[in-house]
Design an enzyme around this catalytic site. Structure first.
Site, PDB file in Angstrom:
ATOM      1  N   LYS A 147       0.814  -3.743   5.092  1.00 14.38           N
ATOM      2  CA  LYS A 147       0.155  -3.661   3.783  1.00 14.38           C
ATOM      3  C   LYS A 147       0.934  -5.008   3.072  1.00 14.38           C
ATOM      4  CE  LYS A 147      -3.889  -3.865   3.449  1.00 14.38           C
ATOM      5  NZ  LYS A 147      -5.094  -2.787   2.981  1.00 14.38           N
ATOM      6  N   GLN A 184     -15.793  -5.502 -39.358  1.00 12.55           N
ATOM      7  CA  GLN A 184     -14.378  -5.093 -38.855  1.00 12.55           C
ATOM      8  C   GLN A 184     -14.400  -5.008 -37.387  1.00 12.55           C
ATOM      9  OE1 GLN A 184     -12.388  -2.264 -41.943  1.00 12.55           O
ATOM     10  NE2 GLN A 184     -12.830  -0.895 -40.357  1.00 12.55           N
ATOM     11  N   SER A 193       0.711  -1.108  -0.170  1.00 12.10           N
ATOM     12  CA  SER A 193       0.361   0.409   0.279  1.00 12.10           C
ATOM     13  C   SER A 193       0.684   1.405  -0.199  1.00 12.10           C
ATOM     14  CB  SER A 193      -0.369  -0.016   0.881  1.00 12.10           C
ATOM     15  OG  SER A 193      -1.614   1.145   1.838  1.00 12.10           O
ATOM     16  N   ASN A 229      -0.765  -6.938  -0.424  1.00 14.46           N
ATOM     17  CA  ASN A 229      -2.178  -6.819  -1.009  1.00 14.46           C
ATOM     18  C   ASN A 229      -2.250  -8.502  -2.744  1.00 14.46           C
ATOM     19  OD1 ASN A 229      -3.368  -5.247   0.826  1.00 14.46           O
ATOM     20  ND2 ASN A 229      -2.646  -2.788  -0.527  1.00 14.46           N
TER      21      ASN A 229
HETATM   22  N1  ARG Z   1     -10.941  -4.392 -42.813  1.00 10.63           N
HETATM   23  C1  ARG Z   1     -11.567  -4.683 -43.588  1.00 10.63           C
HETATM   24  C2  ARG Z   1     -12.307  -5.862 -42.444  1.00 10.63           C
HETATM   25  O1  ARG Z   1     -11.440  -6.549 -41.176  1.00 10.63           O
HETATM   26  C3  ARG Z   1     -11.537  -5.654 -44.314  1.00 10.63           C
HETATM   27  C4  ARG Z   1     -12.523  -6.163 -45.064  1.00 10.63           C
HETATM   28  C5  ARG Z   1     -13.250  -5.380 -45.981  1.00 10.63           C
HETATM   29  N2  ARG Z   1     -13.972  -5.307 -47.699  1.00 10.63           N
HETATM   30  C6  ARG Z   1     -14.635  -5.029 -47.485  1.00 10.63           C
HETATM   31  N3  ARG Z   1     -15.325  -4.855 -48.277  1.00 10.63           N
HETATM   32  N4  ARG Z   1     -14.877  -3.724 -47.025  1.00 10.63           N
HETATM   33  O2  ARG Z   1     -13.214  -6.118 -41.407  1.00 10.63           O
END
Ligand code: ARG
Length: 460
Positions: free
Chosen positions: A283, A322, A277, A285
């Site tokens: 102490k 994504q 601490s 922890n």
């Molecule tokens: N950066 C995109 C992802 O991670 C890759 C695929 C993109 N494909 C597309 N048709 N825009 O999903």
């Protein structure tokens, strides 16, 4: 150099769009998978005579150069390149010219990203399995040394029946074995190659998906391309497997925190894996198990996030997908780190046998044994035996002694059929060893469980 794809969209994209749209800041982590996938794709294209030997050679050399540039931090990651796939392809084309532009023949970023991400998940399935194995070896070693170390077993966090510490640790051994098998199972189920699925419908080029699948270490190609470019089940599986693994780690952590408190004093974490601490000099922890317990929350979050992202998506690829990567990266990194630190924490902690033994003298742990004795020896129905024992326990409470310390005369006055051998039944070690049904806590059963787990580990 300008952005790669300049098809339908002609005007330069806004900087705001570039930073919103780009996955490069996080998917650059996939550069090795991307290069590996491109090498396999180019090899297959050349094998099928879709690209020439000269182009193939240029592509291989160029990809090698790109890899070197990334690893020596000379690669220019430009956010307007959108993602790691575009960034690598752009640089390759800068380095080798037209041959670089031929690499994307019969491929789309949709199968490319599905491949790269799957390769990453598969690699980490194996890595996590090997870290679980390390943890299991440490647990086995602790169990081996404590088949005769008695501690109270709990229900409702109240002392219940005496068990041994090996048996308690083997409960975690069982959980982590199931975890191991879940990762293994997911690995096997997902060991199929997405490469060659192209955008969504396959390709008119005479490709050989079996060939590239084998090159990449997959068992075979996936069956349906529309599903393949839409599928992120492999990512959900690793997220679920990690969530369950972390739930187990968190339960063990909770016990380590309790056990290292002065109220329990069953274990002491090593200085190396404890913190102090800033104000209270006395102490020590348990930050490590606390953080392990805390991190469990975020990996649950990552699972729920991806399930939610995917739930309303029409087939096939949508940009929403994504959003699949950061949570998986986060869960995977945290799971690996958590396994490593838990293994070291367990390996270096000291186990306070005497404190465990002492704690068994609180809570009348052999009360069930006395009730069973009254049933077996005196033919008293269990409910009556339960009541008599309860009254004797209440008497001991008043006197401030444990039931295992009760005087024989007092027992005898309850029922004349009671013999001296009742004291053996009240002995705590005997109580523990009496639970010798298969899977029970008796020392000989704990040893048997150790053999079973050892046999399993030896086979891995
Ligand atoms: N950066 C995109 C992802 O991670 C890759 C695929 C993109 N494909 C597309 N048709 N825009 O999903």
């Amino acid at each position: 150099m300008a952005k790669l794809a300049t098809g339908r969209v002609q005007k330069k994209s806004s900087h705001l769009l570039d930073s919103f749209n780009s996955s490069l800041p996080f998917d650059k982590k996939l550069y090795l998978e991307d290069i590996k996938g491109s090498i396999a794709h180019a090899t297959m294209l050349n094998h099928q005579k879709i690209i020439s030997d000269d182009d193939f050679k240029l592509i291989l050399d160029g990809l090698k150069k790109v890899k070197e540039e990334i690893e020596s931090k000379k690669f220019d990651f430009d956010i307007s390149d959108e993602d790691i796939h575009m960034a690598i392809e752009k640089r390759l084309t800068e380095l080798i010219g037209d041959a670089g532009k031929r690499l994307h023949t019969a491929r789309s970023r949709n199968d490319q990203v599905a491949l790269d991400f799957r390769l990453y998940v598969q690699r980490n399935n194996l890595k996590i399995m090997s870290l679980i194995k390390e943890l299991e070896l440490v647990i086995l070693d602790i169990a081996n040394r404590h088949t005769d170390t008695m501690l109270p077993g709990f229900t409702h966090l109240q002392h219940a029946q005496p068990i041994n510490f090996a048996y308690h640790m083997l409960a975690y051994m069982s959980m982590f074995k199931r975890d191991y098998e879940r990762f293994e199972d997911s690995y096997k189920r997902n060991n199929l190659s997405p490469l060659g699925c192209a955008a969504l419908a396959g390709t008119p080029y005479p490709i050989d998906r079996d060939f590239s699948a084998k090159l990449l270490g997959f068992e075979k190609p996936t069956i349906n391309c529309l599903d393949t470019v839409s599928d992120r089940d492999f990512a959900l599986e690793i997220l679920f497997n990690i969530a369950t693994l972390m739930m187990h780690i968190s339960r063990l952590s909770e016990e380590l925190i309790l056990w290292s408190s002065s109220e329990f004093g069953f274990v002491e974490l090593s200085d190396e894996f404890s913190t102090s601490s800033s104000i209270m000099p006395q102490k020590k922890n348990p930050d490590v198990p606390e953080l392990l317990r805390g991190k469990t929350g975020r990996v649950y979050g990552n699972l729920i996030s991806l399930l939610t992202v995917l739930k309303g998506l029409p087939l096939a690829y949508n940009k929403d997908m994504q959003e699949d990567k950061e949570g998986v990266f986060d869960s995977v990194e945290n799971a690996k780190l958590s396994l490593e630190i838990l293994t070291q924490t367990l390996k270096t902690m000291s186990i306070k046998k005497d404190r465990m033994q002492e704690a068994c003298m609180v809570g009348h742990l052999s009360a069930t044994d006395l009730a069973d004795y009254l049933v077996n020896k005196c033919g008293i129905p269990f409910r009556d035996a339960y009541k008599i024992t309860g009254e004797l326990v209440a008497g001991c409470e008043k006197k401030g002694i444990d039931l295992s310390q009760i005087h024989f005369d007092e027992l005898k006055s309850v029922d004349d059929r009671i013999d001296e051998d009742v004291l053996e039944h009240l002995d705590l070690k005997n109580s523990m060893n009496a639970r010798d049904s298969f899977g029970g806590t008796a020392t000989k059963r704990a040893k048997e469980q150790i053999e079973i787990f050892k046999g399993w580990l030896d086979e891995l």
